[in-house]
Write a protein that holds these residues in place. Structure first.
Motif, short mmCIF file in Angstrom:
data_model
loop_
_atom_site.label_atom_id
_atom_site.label_comp_id
_atom_site.label_asym_id
_atom_site.label_seq_id
_atom_site.Cartn_x
_atom_site.Cartn_y
_atom_site.Cartn_z
N GLU A 1 42.87 45.55 21.60
CA GLU A 1 43.46 46.68 20.88
C GLU A 1 43.08 46.66 19.40
O GLU A 1 42.81 47.71 18.79
CB GLU A 1 44.99 46.63 20.99
N VAL A 2 43.07 45.47 18.82
CA VAL A 2 42.73 45.36 17.40
C VAL A 2 41.24 45.63 17.19
O VAL A 2 40.84 46.27 16.22
CB VAL A 2 43.13 43.98 16.86
N VAL B 1 36.92 49.42 15.17
CA VAL B 1 35.85 50.39 15.42
C VAL B 1 36.18 51.71 14.74
O VAL B 1 35.34 52.30 14.04
CB VAL B 1 35.63 50.59 16.93
N GLY B 2 37.40 52.19 14.94
CA GLY B 2 37.80 53.45 14.33
C GLY B 2 37.75 53.41 12.81
O GLY B 2 37.34 54.37 12.15
N ARG B 3 38.13 52.26 12.25
CA ARG B 3 38.12 52.13 10.78
C ARG B 3 36.69 52.19 10.23
O ARG B 3 36.45 52.85 9.21
CB ARG B 3 38.80 50.80 10.42
N LEU B 4 35.75 51.52 10.90
CA LEU B 4 34.36 51.57 10.42
C LEU B 4 33.75 52.96 10.61
O LEU B 4 32.99 53.43 9.76
CB LEU B 4 33.52 50.51 11.14
N ARG B 5 34.07 53.61 11.71
CA ARG B 5 33.56 54.96 11.92
C ARG B 5 34.04 55.90 10.82
O ARG B 5 33.29 56.73 10.31
CB ARG B 5 34.00 55.46 13.30
N ARG B 6 35.31 55.77 10.45
CA ARG B 6 35.85 56.62 9.38
C ARG B 6 35.17 56.33 8.05
O ARG B 6 34.92 57.24 7.25
CB ARG B 6 37.36 56.43 9.25
#
Length: 465
Positions: A56-57, A62-67
């Motif tokens: 989950e972390v 992944v989402g944080r780097l994409r943003r």
């Protein structure tokens, strides 16, 4: 009157260790606070040490780097660096999220494919890859980072035999690290671009990559700008598909508060370690978070003022990034059971705690360094509030088998049967250096998921679905 003999036998003063608490993800805090009995049962049932992995972390990261790339206006493909952790669950998460995987061996490539990652989302790196790896990469349409002119020739031959066209990046040495053992010199790169044109039926030049030691934002941005120029030069020479710049991994991770990290470095000395051990280099545990580093790299001015991301966009250049540690930040921790305590406080000023396991399961030793964030004590029974200075040894017969050389200030005396928790170990620590020394089994990995607040964690052994 005291003689010299009495002076030599005088007990050493008690050690007062420097506190360096590890940062904690909220999910980890919940597991340690509300589900300690489950963790204890898992450790008792599956053996010490035990690695707890938290996909989950990983997915949050992944989402944080994409943003971060999106906020910078950059087009980027994320490839999870498989070498950072062998757990299958992270590859499964990558596949589900449409994230690629970077591999450097045939077994890693096979695991990525078996985990559901399609070949066109797999990057193959590493120096002078063997023919089997090249052939498998060609068959599945992977992006191959070629390290030398001779390897380029072998890749072209593998593609010819398969009746395919291989996608290739040319790994180039940077102006800042010209003596790296990875990548091609300027002359070799020039020759390789020519070979790609000559063998265009079997090689498609997609762009350029590089390898850097270190975490410097400016150096990575400057190197990426060099690769953009190489792409533009290759286009002028006919390689119209040269559109990718692989900036590698090397994104920093923050393990501890920066202020504490600076204070630690200012007061660090050999007496803070067992046997007065000295270390010349530490991981930058108080560095900036990975998403901030990405924003800084993309915003770095090049060519007199234009940002790196803006220049790439203007020329139709897309980035590839290969984070390992950064995607695994807070995505796992390691439990050890205390096997024995040698209380040397009266003679040496500190104790030696022997953990069931070895330093092979906390791989910072591989880098001739020490894993510095404080381990947490999970006592088996209440004890007095009393500073208990101790280092942590492994249970092998090696003098150098120290899980933690640094003297830790535990909040109460450590006892046999207690548990130690090393936080944030998923990135490179868990299994990079693991070994069945003394015929000990390799540690298990347990996948834990929390499906919402107030629910019991679901667990399974990694690799079992």
């Amino acid at each position: 009157m005291l003689t010299s003999r009495h002076v030599l036998e005088r007990p050493k003063a008690a050690v007062r260790p420097f506190a360096l608490p590890a940062l904690r993800h909220p999910l980890v805090s919940t597991l340690l606070a509300d589900h300690r009995a489950l963790l204890t049962d898992l450790l008792d049932g599956l053996g010490s040490p035990l690695h707890v992995v938290l996909p989950e972390v990983f997915e949050e990261n992944v989402g944080r780097l994409r943003r971060a790339f999106a906020d910078a206006g950059a087009d980027a493909e994320i490839l999870f660096a498989k070498k950072a952790n062998k757990a299958d669950c992270y590859v499964g998460s990558a596949a589900a999220l449409g994230v690629g995987v970077d591999v450097a061996s045939t077994p890693e490539l096979v695991k990525a494919l078996a985990g559901g990652v399609p070949g066109h989302r797999i990057g193959v790196s590493g120096p002078e890859k063997d023919d089997r790896l090249l052939a498998l990469a060609v068959q599945h349409g992977c992006l191959v980072a070629v390290d030398s002119v001779s390897e380029l020739g072998r890749l072209a031959e593998a593609a010819r035999l398969a009746g395919r066209r291989a996608d290739a990046l040319l790994r180039s040495r940077t102006a800042g690290q010209p003596e790296s053992r990875f990548g091609m010199s300027a002359a070799e790169r020039d020759a390789a671009v020519g070979r790609c044109a000559e063998r265009a039926d079997h090689i498609r030049l997609r762009g350029f990559s590089f390898h850097l030691n270190g975490y410097g934002v400016a150096e990575r941005a400057v190197a990426a700008n060099e690769m953009i120029e190489h792409c533009l030069d290759a286009r002028r020479r006919g390689s119209t598909s040269a559109e990718l710049v692989d900036i590698g991994g090397g994104l920093p991770v923050r393990y501890v508060e920066p202020r504490l990290w600076s204070e630690f470095l200012a007061q660090d000395e050999p007496t803070h370690y067992h046997a007065s051990r000295t270390f010349t280099d530490f991981y930058p545990y108080g560095g900036r978070p990975a998403d901030q580093a990405i924003r800084a790299v993309m915003a770095h001015p090049v060519d007199g003022g234009e940002s790196l991301a803006a220049k790439a966009g203007r020329h139709g250049i897309r980035f590839v990034v290969e984070p390992g540690r950064a995607l695994l930040d807070q995505a796992g921790f390691t439990l050890f059971r205390v096997q024995q305590v040698d209380d040397r406080r009266e003679s040496d000023g500190y104790a030696i705690v022997t953990a069931a396991g070895s330093s092979f399961s906390l791989s910072e030793q591989w880098f001739n360094s020490d894993y510095l964030p404080d381990p947490l004590l999970m006592p088996s029974r209440p004890g007095p509030d009393e500073l208990f200075p101790a280092c942590v040894a492994g249970s092998t017969c090696l003098e150098s088998d120290m899980v933690t050389w640094r003297k830790i200030g535990f909040p109460q005396p450590v006892r046999r049967g207690d548990h130690l928790v090393y936080l944030n170990t998923a990135g490179y620590q868990m299994d990079s250096n693991e070994s069945p020394f003394h015929d000990a089994p390799l540690p298990s990995k347990v996948v834990l998921r929390l499906d919402g607040e107030g629910t019991a964690p679901r667990w399974r052994l990694d690799g079992i679905r």
